[in-house]
Design a protein around this motif. Structure first.
Motif, mmCIF file in Angstrom:
data_model
loop_
_atom_site.group_PDB
_atom_site.id
_atom_site.type_symbol
_atom_site.label_atom_id
_atom_site.label_comp_id
_atom_site.label_asym_id
_atom_site.label_seq_id
_atom_site.Cartn_x
_atom_site.Cartn_y
_atom_site.Cartn_z
ATOM 1 N N GLU A 35 -30.264 -71.666 -80.137
ATOM 2 C CA GLU A 35 -29.509 -71.645 -78.904
ATOM 3 C C GLU A 35 -29.754 -72.791 -78.057
ATOM 4 N N GLU A 73 -22.029 -61.221 -75.879
ATOM 5 C CA GLU A 73 -22.032 -62.765 -75.835
ATOM 6 C C GLU A 73 -20.978 -63.385 -75.191
ATOM 7 N N TYR A 77 -21.511 -67.208 -73.477
ATOM 8 C CA TYR A 77 -21.681 -68.161 -74.549
ATOM 9 C C TYR A 77 -20.270 -68.699 -74.739
#
Length: 230
Positions: A35, A73, A77
């Motif tokens: 990540e 997410e 994201y």
């Protein structure tokens, strides 16, 4: 596995350089999931869930997770473009997606046409680990490729193009500090679904609608007969 570690965007170039050097030194293909935190504002403060596929010559192909889990997410994201990396090697054509991506049959089918081995770095939890593993194995059967799913907090599995399990272990049993090995078939098997998936999906979808309508019709007919009997 998916998001095996996290780093800031300013640190990523050093990671790519180190991964390329490692792959060249050991003449190996390397897949790394991690990540990236957005520190420079280029991604509107959204994190990036990505993987890199590093070839033995040191070339690097990046992939950003495309199908994000709602609430968990999304938002928060960056959503990938669906550009799945695919590399021809001496061990067949290798591709990789990330975790939730393989839940979508059409996405996998459309983006892995010539794939012999699909890697799916994942991160599961107790409530979904069995269902997700079964879905992953189904993707292998549908498309005829071998599948390697290294998973944090769930079930890691390796299956061939017929869904036969080569390796399967749960981190709840083995712990996280283990190294696993598996001999993976390197040639995919042509399947009807890989060639004609859209038509097959349409047929099954229509058959489901017809079945529901037939069930409703039979129920109404039964209720009507019961009223007449009274």
């Amino acid at each position: 596995n998916e998001e095996a570690f996290a780093l800031d965007d300013i640190e990523e170039p050093r990671l790519l350089e180190a991964a390329a050097a490692f792959a060249k030194e050991h003449e190996m293909l390397l897949i790394v999931g991690y990540e990236v935190a957005d520190t420079d504002g280029s991604e509107n403060d959204d994190a990036v869930n990505k993987s890199i596929l590093v070839q033995p010559n040191g070339s690097v192909t990046g992939y950003v997770k495309t199908n994000l889990i709602p609430i968990v997410e999304l938002p928060g994201y960056v959503k990938g473009t669906g550009d799945v990396p695919s590399v021809a090697t001496g061990q067949g054509v290798i591709s990789n997606v990330i975790c939730f991506d393989d839940t979508f049959p059409k996405f996998v089918r459309d983006h892995t046409g010539s794939t012999d081995i699909l890697f799916v770095p994942s991160w599961d939890w107790q409530g979904i680990k069995h269902a997700h593993t079964d879905l992953s194995q189904l993707r292998a059967v549908e498309n005829g490729f071998s599948l390697v799913k290294p998973t944090y907090g769930g079930i890691s599995t390796v299956v061939d193009g017929q869904g036969r399990v080569i390796k399967r272990f749960d981190t709840a049993d083995t712990g996280f500090d283990t190294v696993q090995f598996a001999d993976v078939p390197t040639k995919s098997i042509p399947t009807p679904y890989a060639r004609n998936g859209n038509a097959i999906d349409l047929v099954f979808g229509l058959s489901g609608v017809v079945t529901v309508m037939l069930g409703i019709f039979m129920l109404h007919r039964k209720n009507g007969a019961s009223r007449l009997g009274k």
